[in-house]
Scaffold this motif. Sequence first.
Motif, PDB file in Angstrom:
ATOM      1  N   GLY A 280      28.703 -53.066   0.946  1.00  0.00           N
ATOM      2  CA  GLY A 280      27.221 -52.891   0.314  1.00  0.00           C
ATOM      3  C   GLY A 280      26.413 -51.646   0.867  1.00  0.00           C
ATOM      4  N   LEU A 281      25.205 -51.477   1.116  1.00  0.00           N
ATOM      5  CA  LEU A 281      24.345 -50.593   1.394  1.00  0.00           C
ATOM      6  C   LEU A 281      24.808 -49.834   2.843  1.00  0.00           C
ATOM      7  CD1 LEU A 281      20.987 -51.602   0.129  1.00  0.00           C
ATOM      8  CD2 LEU A 281      22.266 -49.977  -0.702  1.00  0.00           C
ATOM      9  N   GLY A 282      25.254 -50.906   3.572  1.00  0.00           N
ATOM     10  CA  GLY A 282      25.424 -50.373   5.066  1.00  0.00           C
ATOM     11  C   GLY A 282      26.647 -49.763   5.183  1.00  0.00           C
ATOM     12  N   PHE A 283      27.620 -49.514   3.880  1.00  0.00           N
ATOM     13  CA  PHE A 283      28.788 -48.953   4.168  1.00  0.00           C
ATOM     14  C   PHE A 283      29.128 -47.755   3.292  1.00  0.00           C
ATOM     15  CE2 PHE A 283      28.957 -52.900   6.022  1.00  0.00           C
ATOM     16  CZ  PHE A 283      29.873 -52.828   7.153  1.00  0.00           C
ATOM     17  N   GLY A 284      28.018 -47.602   2.432  1.00  0.00           N
ATOM     18  CA  GLY A 284      28.294 -46.407   1.166  1.00  0.00           C
ATOM     19  C   GLY A 284      27.847 -45.164   1.750  1.00  0.00           C
ATOM     20  N   CYS A 285      28.816 -44.185   1.893  1.00  0.00           N
ATOM     21  CA  CYS A 285      28.563 -42.840   2.408  1.00  0.00           C
ATOM     22  C   CYS A 285      28.765 -41.775   1.237  1.00  0.00           C
ATOM     23  CB  CYS A 285      29.417 -42.446   3.620  1.00  0.00           C
ATOM     24  SG  CYS A 285      31.289 -42.754   3.500  1.00  0.00           S
ATOM     25  N   SER A 286      28.399 -40.807   1.543  1.00  0.00           N
ATOM     26  CA  SER A 286      28.488 -39.570   0.504  1.00  0.00           C
ATOM     27  C   SER A 286      28.397 -38.263   0.721  1.00  0.00           C
ATOM     28  CB  SER A 286      26.906 -39.896  -0.353  1.00  0.00           C
ATOM     29  OG  SER A 286      26.991 -39.164  -1.469  1.00  0.00           O
ATOM     30  N   GLY A 287      28.983 -37.488   0.165  1.00  0.00           N
ATOM     31  CA  GLY A 287      28.941 -35.848   0.747  1.00  0.00           C
ATOM     32  C   GLY A 287      28.789 -35.376  -0.584  1.00  0.00           C
ATOM     33  N   ASN A 288      27.695 -34.226  -0.664  1.00  0.00           N
ATOM     34  CA  ASN A 288      27.124 -33.506  -1.680  1.00  0.00           C
ATOM     35  C   ASN A 288      27.842 -32.219  -1.259  1.00  0.00           C
ATOM     36  OD1 ASN A 288      25.336 -35.360  -3.067  1.00  0.00           O
ATOM     37  ND2 ASN A 288      24.775 -35.393  -0.998  1.00  0.00           N
ATOM     38  N   ILE A 289      28.984 -31.549  -2.092  1.00  0.00           N
ATOM     39  CA  ILE A 289      29.719 -30.916  -1.611  1.00  0.00           C
ATOM     40  C   ILE A 289      29.788 -29.558  -2.536  1.00  0.00           C
ATOM     41  CG2 ILE A 289      32.279 -29.779  -0.799  1.00  0.00           C
ATOM     42  CD1 ILE A 289      32.449 -32.883  -0.306  1.00  0.00           C
ATOM     43  N   GLY A 290      29.453 -28.296  -2.395  1.00  0.00           N
ATOM     44  CA  GLY A 290      29.529 -27.224  -2.972  1.00  0.00           C
ATOM     45  C   GLY A 290      30.413 -26.098  -2.615  1.00  0.00           C
ATOM     46  N   GLU A 291      30.415 -24.859  -3.192  1.00  0.00           N
ATOM     47  CA  GLU A 291      31.363 -23.893  -2.415  1.00  0.00           C
ATOM     48  C   GLU A 291      31.117 -23.447  -0.816  1.00  0.00           C
ATOM     49  OE1 GLU A 291      34.238 -23.446  -4.017  1.00  0.00           O
ATOM     50  OE2 GLU A 291      33.737 -24.289  -5.759  1.00  0.00           O
ATOM     51  N   LEU A 293      27.945 -24.954   0.809  1.00  0.00           N
ATOM     52  CA  LEU A 293      27.199 -25.645   1.603  1.00  0.00           C
ATOM     53  C   LEU A 293      27.756 -27.201   1.298  1.00  0.00           C
ATOM     54  CD1 LEU A 293      24.672 -26.243   3.420  1.00  0.00           C
ATOM     55  CD2 LEU A 293      23.418 -26.300   1.286  1.00  0.00           C
ATOM     56  N   ALA A 294      27.471 -28.147   2.238  1.00  0.00           N
ATOM     57  CA  ALA A 294      27.683 -29.327   1.903  1.00  0.00           C
ATOM     58  C   ALA A 294      26.710 -30.438   2.691  1.00  0.00           C
ATOM     59  CB  ALA A 294      29.130 -29.943   2.279  1.00  0.00           C
ATOM     60  N   VAL A 295      26.269 -31.284   1.934  1.00  0.00           N
ATOM     61  CA  VAL A 295      24.974 -32.335   2.580  1.00  0.00           C
ATOM     62  C   VAL A 295      25.632 -33.629   2.403  1.00  0.00           C
ATOM     63  CG1 VAL A 295      22.814 -33.008   2.326  1.00  0.00           C
ATOM     64  CG2 VAL A 295      23.335 -30.730   1.571  1.00  0.00           C
ATOM     65  N   PHE A 296      25.746 -34.292   3.715  1.00  0.00           N
ATOM     66  CA  PHE A 296      26.038 -35.510   3.961  1.00  0.00           C
ATOM     67  C   PHE A 296      25.133 -36.517   3.952  1.00  0.00           C
ATOM     68  CE2 PHE A 296      29.379 -32.371   4.761  1.00  0.00           C
ATOM     69  CZ  PHE A 296      30.565 -32.852   4.059  1.00  0.00           C
ATOM     70  N   GLU A 297      25.241 -37.655   3.588  1.00  0.00           N
ATOM     71  CA  GLU A 297      24.195 -38.667   3.658  1.00  0.00           C
ATOM     72  C   GLU A 297      24.927 -39.975   3.455  1.00  0.00           C
ATOM     73  OE1 GLU A 297      21.846 -39.039   0.027  1.00  0.00           O
ATOM     74  OE2 GLU A 297      23.145 -37.935  -1.114  1.00  0.00           O
ATOM     75  N   PRO A 298      23.945 -41.191   3.882  1.00  0.00           N
ATOM     76  CA  PRO A 298      24.381 -42.540   3.760  1.00  0.00           C
ATOM     77  C   PRO A 298      23.769 -42.672   2.187  1.00  0.00           C
ATOM     78  CG  PRO A 298      22.341 -42.352   4.693  1.00  0.00           C
ATOM     79  CD  PRO A 298      22.898 -40.952   4.928  1.00  0.00           C
ATOM     80  N   THR A 299      24.491 -43.577   1.439  1.00  0.00           N
ATOM     81  CA  THR A 299      24.108 -43.638  -0.216  1.00  0.00           C
ATOM     82  C   THR A 299      22.655 -44.294  -0.247  1.00  0.00           C
ATOM     83  OG1 THR A 299      26.384 -43.433  -0.659  1.00  0.00           O
ATOM     84  CG2 THR A 299      24.758 -44.398  -2.560  1.00  0.00           C
ATOM     85  N   ALA A 320      29.288 -40.912   6.995  1.00  0.00           N
ATOM     86  CA  ALA A 320      29.020 -39.694   6.343  1.00  0.00           C
ATOM     87  C   ALA A 320      29.219 -38.426   7.399  1.00  0.00           C
ATOM     88  CB  ALA A 320      27.287 -39.504   5.873  1.00  0.00           C
ATOM     89  N   VAL A 321      29.153 -38.874   8.528  1.00  0.00           N
ATOM     90  CA  VAL A 321      29.473 -37.903   9.728  1.00  0.00           C
ATOM     91  C   VAL A 321      30.942 -37.700   9.726  1.00  0.00           C
ATOM     92  CG1 VAL A 321      29.477 -37.624  12.282  1.00  0.00           C
ATOM     93  CG2 VAL A 321      27.408 -38.482  11.240  1.00  0.00           C
ATOM     94  N   LYS A 322      31.698 -38.559   9.526  1.00  0.00           N
ATOM     95  CA  LYS A 322      33.078 -38.619   9.473  1.00  0.00           C
ATOM     96  C   LYS A 322      33.360 -37.713   8.286  1.00  0.00           C
ATOM     97  CE  LYS A 322      37.339 -40.211   7.810  1.00  0.00           C
ATOM     98  NZ  LYS A 322      38.078 -39.145   6.891  1.00  0.00           N
ATOM     99  N   MET A 323      32.827 -37.704   7.046  1.00  0.00           N
ATOM    100  CA  MET A 323      33.239 -36.842   6.102  1.00  0.00           C
ATOM    101  C   MET A 323      32.866 -35.447   6.151  1.00  0.00           C
ATOM    102  SD  MET A 323      31.516 -39.093   2.840  1.00  0.00           S
ATOM    103  CE  MET A 323      32.410 -38.038   1.655  1.00  0.00           C
ATOM    104  N   MET A 324      31.756 -35.170   7.177  1.00  0.00           N
ATOM    105  CA  MET A 324      31.290 -34.029   7.632  1.00  0.00           C
ATOM    106  C   MET A 324      32.200 -33.148   8.458  1.00  0.00           C
ATOM    107  SD  MET A 324      27.421 -32.855   9.173  1.00  0.00           S
ATOM    108  CE  MET A 324      27.939 -33.292  10.946  1.00  0.00           C
ATOM    109  N   LEU A 325      32.497 -33.988   9.444  1.00  0.00           N
ATOM    110  CA  LEU A 325      33.641 -33.406  10.449  1.00  0.00           C
ATOM    111  C   LEU A 325      34.773 -33.127   9.617  1.00  0.00           C
ATOM    112  CD1 LEU A 325      33.503 -36.009  13.196  1.00  0.00           C
ATOM    113  CD2 LEU A 325      32.506 -33.735  13.199  1.00  0.00           C
ATOM    114  N   ASP A 326      35.476 -33.697   8.561  1.00  0.00           N
ATOM    115  CA  ASP A 326      36.640 -33.383   7.788  1.00  0.00           C
ATOM    116  C   ASP A 326      36.173 -32.098   7.137  1.00  0.00           C
ATOM    117  OD1 ASP A 326      37.799 -35.659   8.817  1.00  0.00           O
ATOM    118  OD2 ASP A 326      37.703 -36.805   6.879  1.00  0.00           O
ATOM    119  N   TRP A 327      35.122 -32.059   6.428  1.00  0.00           N
ATOM    120  CA  TRP A 327      34.713 -30.955   5.772  1.00  0.00           C
ATOM    121  C   TRP A 327      34.587 -29.450   6.515  1.00  0.00           C
ATOM    122  CZ3 TRP A 327      30.627 -27.301   4.948  1.00  0.00           C
ATOM    123  CH2 TRP A 327      30.600 -26.653   3.604  1.00  0.00           C
TER     124      TRP A 327
END
Length: 372
Positions: A280-291, A293-299, A320-327
């Motif tokens: 649920g809400l406590g676990f949904g993470c999101s990356g908004n990714i372009g060429e 810039l990327a903006v990471f957020e909880p959903t 979302a921080v994990k996704m940012m580190l990967d990116w």
Amino acid sequence: MAKYRIAWLPGDGVGIDVLEAAKIVLDRVGLDAEYVPGDIGWEFWCSEGDALPQRTLDLLQSVDAALFGAITSKPVKAAAAELVPGLRDKGLSYRSPIVRMRQLFDLYVCLRPCKAYPGNALNYKEGIDLVVFRENTEDLYAGVEFAPVPQELADVLGRLAKPFGHFGKLPGDQYAISCKINTQLGSERIIRAAFDFARKFQRKKVTVVHKATVVRATDGLFLEAAKSVAKDYPEIQLDDANIDAMTMWLLKNPFNYDVLVAPNLYGDIVSDLCAQMVGGLGFGCSGNIGEKLAVFEPTHGSAPKYAGQHKVNPLATVLAVKMMLDWLGETDKGAALEHAVATVIAEGKVKTYDMGGSHTTLDMGRAVAAAL
Ligand code: IPM
Ligand code: MG
């Protein structure tokens, strides 16, 4: 000088709480970064008539990535009523800042991984590991809307589309139009992103979510784009499903699916469903990714009623921080962070209220930091 420059955008409501927890985790990860705070949120709408002021857009031009918390949104009329008196008669219209960021910076990939971490009592089923690619800049979010419908548009539609049913004959102030706009370019690039991901991480299947049987022009284009892109990835199976059936089949057998790709609105819907299946809400993470810039957020949203209470689960933001580190290319740090999250979940000693516990947002942040 730090290696990375990260825009730090808590927003409002619980966005502020979850980014505090994210900071505890990032300090422990030891990313060589400068975190530059940016103004974004409801208070700036009320006081300046803009929830995403120009100075924040300038900041976003100058950073490697951004971490965003959450923002309160209200329907257009309610939003206008909360403007400071001097701004009320200026005809300003509220538009979601996150949607604007996605469009202004062409963050065309919305990546939403939904993984059931073992031992999370909120998992719908253990072992779910879905990845949603949502088109992030067009479709029904294009922002081309008419209410009332201007006469010249009504005339054109009457002539070209020859609408059947009652709405062809109505005066323009008795109906509204929101345009669903899907381009070849916009469709191909999100579909390609999904297939590239599948190839990179040895995923077997990409399922295209659509309603091409009824929404023939736009969803038809999206489905055809998928068929053509898929030819470049012969080792990956192309599958497709109508959005309505998809919501049933996902619940019936989530293990039939792997990577999903969808136009913006269906992606919005299906990614909430997938997030619910992994906690649920406590676990949904999101990356908004372009060429660039990327903006990471909880959903999740800003949950104003919990603002400042340090009650909500920050794991969506930590993921979302994990996704940012990967990116950023810091994949070792990303993997270590994911491992720490998985450890805290599996141990089950620290739980926020959504997980059936009474630990605070910051307790959870500290627990993940300690597991690193
Ligand atoms: C999301 C949210 C946003 C969206 C809202 C807050 C505008 O639901 O990120 O999924 O519709 O895209
Ligand atoms: Mg949504």
